[in-house]
Design an enzyme around this catalytic site. Sequence first.
Site, PDB file in Angstrom:
ATOM      1  N   CYS A  91     -10.106  -0.611 -12.345  1.00  0.00           N
ATOM      2  CA  CYS A  91      -8.825   0.211 -12.075  1.00  0.00           C
ATOM      3  C   CYS A  91      -7.855  -0.066 -13.547  1.00  0.00           C
ATOM      4  CB  CYS A  91      -8.179  -0.266 -10.619  1.00  0.00           C
ATOM      5  SG  CYS A  91      -7.083   0.958 -10.184  1.00  0.00           S
ATOM      6  N   ARG A 125      -1.518   9.400  -4.978  1.00  0.00           N
ATOM      7  CA  ARG A 125      -2.226   8.129  -5.058  1.00  0.00           C
ATOM      8  C   ARG A 125      -3.453   8.548  -4.489  1.00  0.00           C
ATOM      9  NH1 ARG A 125       0.071   3.912  -7.507  1.00  0.00           N
ATOM     10  NH2 ARG A 125      -1.844   2.455  -7.216  1.00  0.00           N
ATOM     11  N   HIS A 188     -12.061  -1.377  -6.019  1.00  0.00           N
ATOM     12  CA  HIS A 188     -11.774  -2.699  -5.831  1.00  0.00           C
ATOM     13  C   HIS A 188     -12.493  -3.340  -4.610  1.00  0.00           C
ATOM     14  CE1 HIS A 188      -8.001  -2.414  -8.117  1.00  0.00           C
ATOM     15  NE2 HIS A 188      -7.794  -1.160  -7.673  1.00  0.00           N
TER      16      HIS A 188
HETATM   17  N1  GLN Z   1      -1.568   1.131 -11.960  1.00  0.00           N
HETATM   18  C1  GLN Z   1      -2.673   1.957 -12.071  1.00  0.00           C
HETATM   19  C2  GLN Z   1      -2.535   3.109 -11.283  1.00  0.00           C
HETATM   20  O1  GLN Z   1      -1.689   3.378 -10.369  1.00  0.00           O
HETATM   21  C3  GLN Z   1      -3.641   1.070 -11.738  1.00  0.00           C
HETATM   22  C4  GLN Z   1      -3.710   0.825 -10.346  1.00  0.00           C
HETATM   23  C5  GLN Z   1      -4.682  -0.315  -9.859  1.00  0.00           C
HETATM   24  O2  GLN Z   1      -4.993  -1.198 -10.834  1.00  0.00           O
HETATM   25  N2  GLN Z   1      -5.283  -0.585  -8.804  1.00  0.00           N
HETATM   26  O3  GLN Z   1      -3.293   3.977 -11.221  1.00  0.00           O
END
Ligand code: GLN
Length: 236
Positions: A91, A125, A188
């Site tokens: 990520c 998101r 993740h």
């Molecule tokens: N901050 C980055 C995004 O929002 C990565 C998020 C993350 O590592 N889960 O895409």
Amino acid sequence: MITLVHLYPRHMNIYGDTGNVIVLRQRLRWRGIESRVVPIDVGDPLPHDADIVLGGGGQDAAQGEIGQDFVSRAAELRAMADDGVVFLTICGTYQMLGHEFVTQDGVRITGTSVLDVTTQGTPTRLIGNNYIDTPEFGRLVGYENHSGMTTLGPGVRPLGRTVPGRGNNGKDRTEGAVRDNVFGTYLHGPVLAKSPQFADELARRALVRRGSDADLVPLDDGLAQQAALVAVTRPR
Ligand code: GLN
């Protein structure tokens, strides 16, 4: 002795990504292969004998905090990748291995261009359980939580095809990116806990590069496989 480099464990460790370091170490240890972990924080020098480089996810703010330090290592990290060092980046670190990550607030975080990818943050998101099918490593299981939409350039290929999840950008069904021994993914979890075959592949590549015996004795992965089977039945 296998050297695992853990990039920014304080800033870039959301959703259990440090577990990838733990899984790799334990699977090497079960085969009698010693390893050491070198944590890299802002200002720390990278070791010259790195075999596997790992990095986790992070909030936009954390990526901003390490941004300058990370990009100052661009040439070194690219040379390591060209030399076949294995990378597993999740990520936020995956995004920073690319050319740039522009956050949803318009903050431009310059990347290290180890991977030919670019990421644009959006107000949407992409969140939820996910698994991907890969041509080489079977099914990888984890979950995603990111605002960044990643586009792949010609210098990489997708790690796999996202199944229930949104993947790199919620459009082209690709997930992650690969070039040589460098892997990036939005999974993740940690992803290696429920995808032991991929953990072994990373270890094998590091051993081959070192000219060591890469014939890893099979382990009883029944529990990990059961966990993966349960995870893929979970709702998004
Ligand atoms: N901050 C980055 C995004 O929002 C990565 C998020 C993350 O590592 N889960 O895409």
